[in-house]
Design a protein around this motif. Structure first.
Motif, PDB file in Angstrom:
ATOM      1  N   GLN A 127       9.099  51.988  80.664  1.00 56.86           N
ATOM      2  CA  GLN A 127       9.295  52.394  80.927  1.00 56.86           C
ATOM      3  C   GLN A 127      10.782  50.965  81.204  1.00 56.86           C
ATOM      4  O   GLN A 127      11.897  52.003  81.426  1.00 56.86           O
ATOM      5  CB  GLN A 127       8.945  52.231  82.099  1.00 56.86           C
ATOM      6  CG  GLN A 127       8.017  53.930  82.064  1.00 56.86           C
ATOM      7  CD  GLN A 127       7.595  53.572  83.538  1.00 56.86           C
ATOM      8  OE1 GLN A 127       8.332  53.407  84.786  1.00 56.86           O
ATOM      9  NE2 GLN A 127       6.745  54.808  83.759  1.00 56.86           N
ATOM     10  N   GLY A 128      10.410  50.026  80.532  1.00 58.94           N
ATOM     11  CA  GLY A 128      11.853  49.030  80.789  1.00 58.94           C
ATOM     12  C   GLY A 128      12.315  48.537  79.823  1.00 58.94           C
ATOM     13  O   GLY A 128      13.268  47.574  79.534  1.00 58.94           O
ATOM     14  N   ALA A 129      11.908  48.656  78.852  1.00 52.17           N
ATOM     15  CA  ALA A 129      11.940  48.264  77.482  1.00 52.17           C
ATOM     16  C   ALA A 129      13.386  48.673  76.525  1.00 52.17           C
ATOM     17  O   ALA A 129      13.981  49.691  76.962  1.00 52.17           O
ATOM     18  CB  ALA A 129      10.949  48.875  76.260  1.00 52.17           C
ATOM     19  N   VAL A 134      20.799  56.176  71.786  1.00 50.71           N
ATOM     20  CA  VAL A 134      20.625  57.167  71.463  1.00 50.71           C
ATOM     21  C   VAL A 134      18.899  58.049  71.849  1.00 50.71           C
ATOM     22  O   VAL A 134      19.571  59.650  72.287  1.00 50.71           O
ATOM     23  CB  VAL A 134      20.589  57.620  69.547  1.00 50.71           C
ATOM     24  CG1 VAL A 134      20.515  59.095  68.954  1.00 50.71           C
ATOM     25  CG2 VAL A 134      22.272  57.275  69.194  1.00 50.71           C
ATOM     26  N   VAL A 135      18.636  57.003  71.890  1.00 52.88           N
ATOM     27  CA  VAL A 135      17.418  57.416  72.412  1.00 52.88           C
ATOM     28  C   VAL A 135      16.930  57.370  73.627  1.00 52.88           C
ATOM     29  O   VAL A 135      16.077  58.531  74.550  1.00 52.88           O
ATOM     30  CB  VAL A 135      16.166  56.116  72.127  1.00 52.88           C
ATOM     31  CG1 VAL A 135      14.815  56.741  72.240  1.00 52.88           C
ATOM     32  CG2 VAL A 135      15.396  55.763  70.166  1.00 52.88           C
ATOM     33  N   ALA A 136      17.696  56.556  73.853  1.00 54.30           N
ATOM     34  CA  ALA A 136      17.812  56.794  75.719  1.00 54.30           C
ATOM     35  C   ALA A 136      18.175  58.145  76.485  1.00 54.30           C
ATOM     36  O   ALA A 136      17.775  58.467  77.109  1.00 54.30           O
ATOM     37  CB  ALA A 136      18.578  55.159  76.100  1.00 54.30           C
ATOM     38  N   ASP A 137      19.475  58.229  75.452  1.00 54.77           N
ATOM     39  CA  ASP A 137      19.569  59.147  76.214  1.00 54.77           C
ATOM     40  C   ASP A 137      18.752  60.831  75.724  1.00 54.77           C
ATOM     41  O   ASP A 137      18.905  61.570  77.237  1.00 54.77           O
ATOM     42  CB  ASP A 137      21.305  59.968  75.338  1.00 54.77           C
ATOM     43  CG  ASP A 137      21.600  61.134  75.201  1.00 54.77           C
ATOM     44  OD1 ASP A 137      22.729  61.491  76.830  1.00 54.77           O
ATOM     45  OD2 ASP A 137      21.775  61.872  74.551  1.00 54.77           O
ATOM     46  N   SER A 166      23.738  58.772  81.258  1.00 51.84           N
ATOM     47  CA  SER A 166      23.588  58.999  80.306  1.00 51.84           C
ATOM     48  C   SER A 166      24.104  57.006  79.218  1.00 51.84           C
ATOM     49  O   SER A 166      25.785  56.881  80.176  1.00 51.84           O
ATOM     50  CB  SER A 166      23.480  59.671  78.993  1.00 51.84           C
ATOM     51  OG  SER A 166      23.547  59.296  77.795  1.00 51.84           O
ATOM     52  N   PRO A 167      23.820  56.253  78.489  1.00 55.08           N
ATOM     53  CA  PRO A 167      24.189  55.404  77.893  1.00 55.08           C
ATOM     54  C   PRO A 167      24.869  55.686  76.960  1.00 55.08           C
ATOM     55  O   PRO A 167      25.909  54.967  75.803  1.00 55.08           O
ATOM     56  CB  PRO A 167      23.615  53.945  77.430  1.00 55.08           C
ATOM     57  CG  PRO A 167      22.020  55.189  77.585  1.00 55.08           C
ATOM     58  CD  PRO A 167      22.277  56.046  78.387  1.00 55.08           C
ATOM     59  N   LEU A 168      25.820  56.240  76.379  1.00 58.18           N
ATOM     60  CA  LEU A 168      25.870  56.998  75.132  1.00 58.18           C
ATOM     61  C   LEU A 168      26.752  58.152  76.228  1.00 58.18           C
ATOM     62  O   LEU A 168      26.470  59.478  76.286  1.00 58.18           O
ATOM     63  CB  LEU A 168      24.875  58.413  74.454  1.00 58.18           C
ATOM     64  CG  LEU A 168      25.156  58.591  73.270  1.00 58.18           C
ATOM     65  CD1 LEU A 168      25.703  57.396  71.735  1.00 58.18           C
ATOM     66  CD2 LEU A 168      24.475  59.665  72.488  1.00 58.18           C
ATOM     67  N   GLY A 175      28.056  54.134  72.720  1.00 54.90           N
ATOM     68  CA  GLY A 175      27.080  53.348  73.849  1.00 54.90           C
ATOM     69  C   GLY A 175      26.384  52.877  73.952  1.00 54.90           C
ATOM     70  O   GLY A 175      27.611  51.578  73.686  1.00 54.90           O
ATOM     71  N   TYR A 176      26.129  52.109  74.758  1.00 54.30           N
ATOM     72  CA  TYR A 176      26.052  50.720  75.675  1.00 54.30           C
ATOM     73  C   TYR A 176      24.425  50.173  75.351  1.00 54.30           C
ATOM     74  O   TYR A 176      23.746  51.715  76.132  1.00 54.30           O
ATOM     75  CB  TYR A 176      26.875  50.651  76.775  1.00 54.30           C
ATOM     76  CG  TYR A 176      26.979  51.039  77.377  1.00 54.30           C
ATOM     77  CD1 TYR A 176      25.672  50.718  78.377  1.00 54.30           C
ATOM     78  CD2 TYR A 176      27.222  52.086  77.940  1.00 54.30           C
ATOM     79  CE1 TYR A 176      25.334  51.717  80.095  1.00 54.30           C
ATOM     80  CE2 TYR A 176      27.964  53.403  79.329  1.00 54.30           C
ATOM     81  CZ  TYR A 176      26.628  52.878  80.226  1.00 54.30           C
ATOM     82  OH  TYR A 176      26.423  53.460  80.949  1.00 54.30           O
ATOM     83  N   VAL A 177      24.091  49.326  75.981  1.00 50.13           N
ATOM     84  CA  VAL A 177      22.670  49.129  76.092  1.00 50.13           C
ATOM     85  C   VAL A 177      22.761  47.339  77.420  1.00 50.13           C
ATOM     86  O   VAL A 177      23.577  46.981  76.773  1.00 50.13           O
ATOM     87  CB  VAL A 177      21.944  48.508  75.136  1.00 50.13           C
ATOM     88  CG1 VAL A 177      20.684  47.705  75.761  1.00 50.13           C
ATOM     89  CG2 VAL A 177      21.550  49.202  74.302  1.00 50.13           C
TER      90      VAL A 177
END
Length: 782
Positions: A127-129, A134-137, A166-168, A175-177
């Motif tokens: 969950q915190g990885a 794109v995957v996060a979105d 969303s980070p995308l 996108g951002y992390v």
């Protein structure tokens, strides 16, 4: 006082070996302490009692596992942008981002929860990885949609909530992390920032644009040095022109280097026992260097005159410290009072700045009173050796001195005081006009240099997601005493906030295990420093009372934007009380010095004019960008006005004391009021002008520093000295003194009896000491 300082000056001159050895020992001890006891600097701060801080404290209480102090925690944001014509969701670009994330997981200080590889970890552990945008979105959209179906929320609302988090970007080009780190500011080293950047380079090599922001991505600024050297170089030139001697010109510089060395090393030692900001030592050095040179200049100049009068160098050292040294003590006290009084603001980092700078000034005063006469004793007859060809440096205080430009100017002012008075007020008033548009903000990515990676990362996010993504507000809702079920209360708060103007999205992002407290993330439509965002924050706060009456909930607004806004508001609110305290204490001090009501009053009014003109010039150049001198005009740093007022007031009173003390001295010794003004100005103008030029050069050199606050404060201090020394003290004050005449020195008899006579002009000393060279004795004055 003059008598006691006279004894100190003679003692230091006579016991030069002992005095110089003590100072050398102090310097060595401070150096050893700085090398062994120093700690890291820390730019974090908080202000208890502000609405945003109270909401932050509530969040820390109800969400202890997730609440972090935004001013002390460290993190990094990686902003990825796809090449022209591509999107981030292509297999190649996703692979490039995944390689960067793999490199990030190898950095020691990255939070352990973020290091988990989602491909091999359990769903709970993953969950915190860290995952690419794109995957996060996709995961976020799937999760929010499922929760909406379970709660019966409309799908369009669920998708809007997902898009707000969303980070995308909607077009999938940016996108951002967010990468969390363990530790705090003291753990940010050059090695860490290099590793953070090296991870980004992997994606850059694959063709992506990667910009970094966040505290973990910004290398600690290397200590300066060039500014101090430039300031010293210009000061050396001014001193050469003042004294016409290589040795005499070097005396104030050596004294200043010793004083600043001890002061800066002492502040470095203090970092091992308390947390100090990275700018604190620089500001202390800036102010300490300027006043140390000036104070030494005044005493050496007076020493030169006293040698010509008495012919006895030990006696001259005593008299110089007894007269000019008295002015140094009171000038230093005004600066120290103004700096220490910064504690009334109640902001730790500002108090630390003031205390550190006050310590540097205190050391400068002690060095001028003891080290300098001891060094004069060491040099003996060589104190004014090394004459500079073609430089004439007459003693303006010599009885047979030919009237120079200062004398002729003072006589003209005495005849027509209204002309310079009106002209000076008009000039300063015109310079002050831009100050009406003063805007304040704390340094942030939005106000950073466009050439930096952090500002470019900010701009990428703002352009792709909207300006509000960089300015989220966090509402912490307490429903413990709600009259309706907590979920219903939270929903009502969300609906109320969503109805506000300039709200793009408002949604619950977290609830505590007890279910009585929720975090609501509000995304504005405007940038962090935009007035619309500030108005929205205030509107949300204003609505808390109605909701409390309606359903019994309490809430507070926090987040970076709210915290910074509250800091700025607190600083503005503290300005008036601070001015009252500083001006009040200094007014009393100046009454003791001049034994007058009107002289301190005109000194304070002159200060207000010079500081208004300083604000006007600083706003015009640094905020409005006049003349194109600043590539990135931005609002001034929030705490600059109050710090500037404190320092400028102290320095303004320096020149008031040094210049008007000479007038007071002549008046006490029998001259008429206008005659005292003319003679005092003639005697003091050359040295005060040299001192002001030195301060301007020292402060102005700090404009070369990379830090925006140091750059702006360096300019502001240089401008303040220019306006105060050359317009207020040399134009307005002589004109006012000429207009007032004997009334300038009026003091009620009852007050005259109450005030102690500190004898700063050395009247008692003049009566007690013989002036003839043959009558001098080596015994101390009784």
């Amino acid at each position: 006082m003059a008598t006691y300082l006279y004894r100190i000056g003679r003692f230091a001159y006579r016991r030069k070996g002992t005095v110089l050895s003590i100072w050398l020992a102090i310097l060595v001890l401070m150096g050893v302490g700085a090398a062994t006891l120093s700690g890291p600097t820390n730019d974090s701060f908080s202000i208890p009692g502000t609405p945003a801080q109270e909401a932050q404290d509530l969040m820390a209480e109800r969400f202890p596992a997730s609440a972090k102090d935004p001013f002390s925690s460290i993190s990094a944001r990686y902003v990825f942008a796809a090449p022209e014509g591509q999107t981030l969701d292509s297999p190649e670009n996703q692979a490039a981002m995944d390689k960067t994330l793999a490199e990030i997981r190898g950095i020691d200080l990255v939070d352990p929860a973020a290091k988990v590889d989602p491909a091999t970890a359990s769903p709970e552990a993953a969950q915190g990885a860290l995952v690419n945008p794109v995957v996060a979105d996709a995961s976020l959209t799937q999760m929010v949609t499922a929760q909406a179906e379970e709660a019966g929320t409309p799908v369009d609302v669920a998708l809007a909530n997902a898009a707000a988090l969303s980070p995308l970007s909607p077009d999938k080009t940016v996108g951002y992390v967010e990468v969390p780190f363990s530790g705090d500011f003291k753990d940010v080293t050059t090695e860490l920032t290099e590793k953070v950047d090296a991870a980004a380079q992997v994606a850059r090599d694959a063709g992506l644009t990667v910009k970094l922001s966040g505290t973990a991505a910004q290398a600690p600024e290397a200590p300066g040095g060039s500014a101090e050297l430039i300031g010293l170089a210009v000061a050396a030139v001014v001193l050469l022109l003042t004294f016409g001697s290589l040795v005499a010109a070097g005396l104030p510089l050596i004294a200043a280097i010793i004083g600043v060395g001890i002061g800066s090393l002492g502040i470095t030692v203090a970092t091992g026992f308390t947390e100090l900001g990275s700018m604190t030592p620089t500001l202390a050095v800036m102010i300490g260097l300027a006043v140390a040179i000036d104070y030494s200049l005044f005493i050496v100049s007076r020493f030169k005159h006293e040698v010509s009068v008495s012919g006895n160098r030990e006696e001259a050292a005593g008299r110089a410290v007894g007269t000019a040294g008295s002015a140094v003590v009171f000038a230093g006290l005004t600066v120290i009072i103004a700096l220490v009084a910064l504690r009334v603001v109640g902001i730790k980092f500002l108090s630390d700045m003031g205390m550190a700078a006050a310590f540097a000034v205190f050391v400068a005063v002690l060095v001028a009173l003891t080290f300098l006469p001891a060094f004069l004793g060491l040099l003996g007859r060589k104190a004014f050796a090394g004459k500079v060809p073609f430089v004439k440096a007459p003693d303006p205080e010599a009885e047979d001195a030919v009237p120079g430009p200062a004398t002729r100017y003072a006589r003209w002012v005495a005849r027509k005081p209204a002309i310079p008075l009106i002209a000076g007020i008009v000039v300063l008033g015109a310079l002050a006009l831009p100050a009406a548009g003063l805007k304040l903000a704390l340094p942030s990515e939005s106000t950073g240099d466009p050439a930096t990676s952090s500002r470019q990362a900010y701009d990428l996010v703002s352009d792709a997601f909207g300006p509000g993504r960089n300015a989220p507000l966090l509402v912490v809702v307490d429903a413990k005493d709600a009259t309706v079920p907590a979920p219903e209360a939270f929903g009502e708060v969300v609906r109320t906030i969503s109805a506000q103007d300039d709200v793009v999205n408002a949604q619950i992002v977290a609830m505590n295990p007890d279910g009585d407290t929720a975090q609501i993330l509000v995304t504005p439509g405007s940038a962090p420093t935009d007035e619309k965002t500030i108005d929205l924050m205030q509107s949300i706060r204003d609505g808390e009372g109605a909701l409390n009456e309606q359903i019994g909930v309490h809430y507070g607004v926090t987040g970076q934007t709210a915290l910074e806004t509250d800091v700025s508001d607190r600083l503005l609110d503290a300005l008036v009380p601070y001015l009252i305290i500083v001006v009040g204490l200094a007014f009393i001090l100046l009454m003791l010095v001049f034994r007058s009501i009107l002289v301190p009053l005109t000194a304070a009014l002159g200060f207000l004019l010079s500081v208004a003109a300083t604000f006007g010039a600083t706003v015009a150049i640094f905020q409005e960008g006049w003349g194109g001198l600043i590539a990135n005009p931005q609002p001034l740093v929030s705490f600059m006005p109050i710090f500037l007022i404190g320092v400028v007031f102290g320095l303004a009173m320096d020149y008031q004391v040094f210049l008007v003390t000479r007038m007071r001295e002549e008046y006490v010794h029998g001259a008429s009021a206008k005659g005292a003004m003319t003679i005092g100005f003639s005697h003091g103008a050359r040295v005060v002008a040299a001192a002001a030029l030195i301060m301007i050069s020292v402060f102005g050199a700090f404009m070369l520093e990379p830090n925006s606050f140091i750059k702006s404060i360096g300019f502001a201090l240089a401008a303040a000295v220019l306006f105060d020394a050359f317009v207020v003290r040399m134009v307005l004050i002589p004109a006012v003194m000429a207009l007032l005449g004997d009334k300038a020195w009026w003091l009620p008899k009852w007050l005259d009896k109450i005030l102690p006579n500190v004898d700063i002009e050395g009247e008692k000393l003049a009566r007690a000491l013989p002036r003839d060279k043959h009558e001098l004795e080596d015994t101390p004055v009784s």
